[in-house]
Design a protein around this motif. Structure first.
Motif, PDB file in Angstrom:
ATOM      1  N   ASP A  36      -3.616   0.115  15.852  1.00 23.00           N
ATOM      2  CA  ASP A  36      -2.894   1.394  15.970  1.00 23.00           C
ATOM      3  C   ASP A  36      -1.457   1.192  16.428  1.00 23.00           C
ATOM      4  O   ASP A  36      -0.549   1.885  15.995  1.00 23.00           O
ATOM      5  CB  ASP A  36      -3.646   2.371  16.886  1.00 23.00           C
ATOM      6  CG  ASP A  36      -3.834   1.835  18.301  1.00 23.00           C
ATOM      7  OD1 ASP A  36      -3.931   0.602  18.488  1.00 23.00           O
ATOM      8  OD2 ASP A  36      -3.891   2.652  19.234  1.00 23.00           O
ATOM      9  N   LYS A  37      -1.237   0.195  17.296  1.00 16.65           N
ATOM     10  CA  LYS A  37       0.118  -0.089  17.781  1.00 16.65           C
ATOM     11  C   LYS A  37       0.966  -0.722  16.674  1.00 16.65           C
ATOM     12  O   LYS A  37       2.143  -0.404  16.519  1.00 16.65           O
ATOM     13  CB  LYS A  37       0.085  -1.028  18.991  1.00 16.65           C
ATOM     14  CG  LYS A  37      -0.810  -0.579  20.104  1.00 16.65           C
ATOM     15  CD  LYS A  37      -0.206   0.557  20.874  1.00 16.65           C
ATOM     16  CE  LYS A  37      -1.023   0.863  22.117  1.00 16.65           C
ATOM     17  NZ  LYS A  37      -0.739   2.156  22.668  1.00 16.65           N
ATOM     18  N   VAL A  38       0.355  -1.611  15.908  1.00 11.57           N
ATOM     19  CA  VAL A  38       1.061  -2.238  14.781  1.00 11.57           C
ATOM     20  C   VAL A  38       1.424  -1.169  13.753  1.00 11.57           C
ATOM     21  O   VAL A  38       2.538  -1.153  13.229  1.00 11.57           O
ATOM     22  CB  VAL A  38       0.215  -3.372  14.153  1.00 11.57           C
ATOM     23  CG1 VAL A  38       0.834  -3.861  12.840  1.00 11.57           C
ATOM     24  CG2 VAL A  38       0.086  -4.540  15.131  1.00 11.57           C
ATOM     25  N   ASP A  39       0.491  -0.249  13.482  1.00  9.52           N
ATOM     26  CA  ASP A  39       0.764   0.840  12.536  1.00  9.52           C
ATOM     27  C   ASP A  39       1.926   1.709  13.020  1.00  9.52           C
ATOM     28  O   ASP A  39       2.771   2.124  12.227  1.00  9.52           O
ATOM     29  CB  ASP A  39      -0.483   1.704  12.329  1.00  9.52           C
ATOM     30  CG  ASP A  39      -1.523   1.010  11.459  1.00  9.52           C
ATOM     31  OD1 ASP A  39      -1.182  -0.002  10.803  1.00  9.52           O
ATOM     32  OD2 ASP A  39      -2.681   1.467  11.443  1.00  9.52           O
ATOM     33  N   ALA A  40       1.980   1.961  14.324  1.00  7.94           N
ATOM     34  CA  ALA A  40       3.069   2.765  14.884  1.00  7.94           C
ATOM     35  C   ALA A  40       4.399   2.024  14.735  1.00  7.94           C
ATOM     36  O   ALA A  40       5.426   2.628  14.404  1.00  7.94           O
ATOM     37  CB  ALA A  40       2.788   3.082  16.352  1.00  7.94           C
ATOM     38  N   MET A  41       4.389   0.715  14.919  1.00  7.27           N
ATOM     39  CA  MET A  41       5.611  -0.080  14.779  1.00  7.27           C
ATOM     40  C   MET A  41       6.044  -0.104  13.318  1.00  7.27           C
ATOM     41  O   MET A  41       7.229   0.016  13.009  1.00  7.27           O
ATOM     42  CB  MET A  41       5.376  -1.506  15.303  1.00  7.27           C
ATOM     43  CG  MET A  41       6.631  -2.349  15.358  1.00  7.27           C
ATOM     44  SD  MET A  41       7.784  -1.732  16.605  1.00  7.27           S
ATOM     45  CE  MET A  41       9.195  -2.793  16.341  1.00  7.27           C
ATOM     46  N   LYS A  42       5.090  -0.226  12.398  1.00  7.52           N
ATOM     47  CA  LYS A  42       5.408  -0.215  10.964  1.00  7.52           C
ATOM     48  C   LYS A  42       6.041   1.115  10.576  1.00  7.52           C
ATOM     49  O   LYS A  42       7.010   1.150   9.822  1.00  7.52           O
ATOM     50  CB  LYS A  42       4.140  -0.465  10.133  1.00  7.52           C
ATOM     51  CG  LYS A  42       3.705  -1.904  10.143  1.00  7.52           C
ATOM     52  CD  LYS A  42       2.277  -2.102   9.689  1.00  7.52           C
ATOM     53  CE  LYS A  42       1.968  -1.548   8.339  1.00  7.52           C
ATOM     54  NZ  LYS A  42       0.575  -1.813   7.917  1.00  7.52           N
ATOM     55  N   SER A  43       5.511   2.183  11.110  1.00  8.73           N
ATOM     56  CA  SER A  43       6.049   3.510  10.825  1.00  8.73           C
ATOM     57  C   SER A  43       7.482   3.614  11.343  1.00  8.73           C
ATOM     58  O   SER A  43       8.374   4.111  10.646  1.00  8.73           O
ATOM     59  CB  SER A  43       5.157   4.564  11.485  1.00  8.73           C
ATOM     60  OG  SER A  43       5.683   5.835  11.285  1.00  8.73           O
ATOM     61  N   TRP A  44       7.715   3.132  12.558  1.00  8.40           N
ATOM     62  CA  TRP A  44       9.064   3.162  13.145  1.00  8.40           C
ATOM     63  C   TRP A  44      10.029   2.334  12.312  1.00  8.40           C
ATOM     64  O   TRP A  44      11.138   2.762  12.019  1.00  8.40           O
ATOM     65  CB  TRP A  44       9.005   2.654  14.590  1.00  8.40           C
ATOM     66  CG  TRP A  44      10.311   2.765  15.301  1.00  8.40           C
ATOM     67  CD1 TRP A  44      10.788   3.855  15.971  1.00  8.40           C
ATOM     68  CD2 TRP A  44      11.335   1.763  15.403  1.00  8.40           C
ATOM     69  NE1 TRP A  44      12.041   3.586  16.493  1.00  8.40           N
ATOM     70  CE2 TRP A  44      12.396   2.316  16.157  1.00  8.40           C
ATOM     71  CE3 TRP A  44      11.457   0.457  14.936  1.00  8.40           C
ATOM     72  CZ2 TRP A  44      13.559   1.598  16.455  1.00  8.40           C
ATOM     73  CZ3 TRP A  44      12.615  -0.255  15.223  1.00  8.40           C
ATOM     74  CH2 TRP A  44      13.647   0.321  15.970  1.00  8.40           C
TER      75      TRP A  44
END
Length: 78
Positions: A36-44
Motif C-alpha cells: 500500500d505504501k509503494v502504491d501511494a509512492m507510485k501515485s505520487w
C-alpha cells in the motif's frame, strides 16, 4: 529534477530505495516497502512529483514481492 521532495515523500510514506536522473532526461529508481505504501509512492510519482518537474509518462516494471528490504532509507544517486 529536485529530489528533496521525492526523498521527503518517501520518508513520509515509509518506503525505502533510491532515485536518479538519467542522461536521457528521465528519472529511474527503485522503491521498496509494504504494497500500500509503494502504491501511494507510485501515485505520487505519477501525478505530483516535485514542483519543478513535468511528468509526461511513468513506467513501473519488475514489480515483485521480496522477503526483506534491500535498503535502509531513501537516497538520491548521482
Amino acid at each position: 529534477f529536485s529530489y528533496q521532495y521525492t526523498e521527503e515523500e518517501a520518508r513520509k510514506l515509509g518506503v525505502v530505495g533510491w532515485v536518479k536522473n538519467t542522461s536521457q532526461g528521465t528519472v529511474t529508481g527503485q522503491v521498496q516497502g509494504p504494497e500500500d505504501k509503494v502504491d501511494a509512492m507510485k501515485s505520487w510519482l505519477s501525478k505530483v512529483g516535485s514542483p519543478s518537474s513535468r511528468i509526461d509518462r511513468t513506467n513501473f516494471s519488475n514489480e515483485k514481492e521480496i522477503p526483506k528490504l534491500d535498503f535502509s532509507g531513501f537516497s538520491t544517486r548521482y
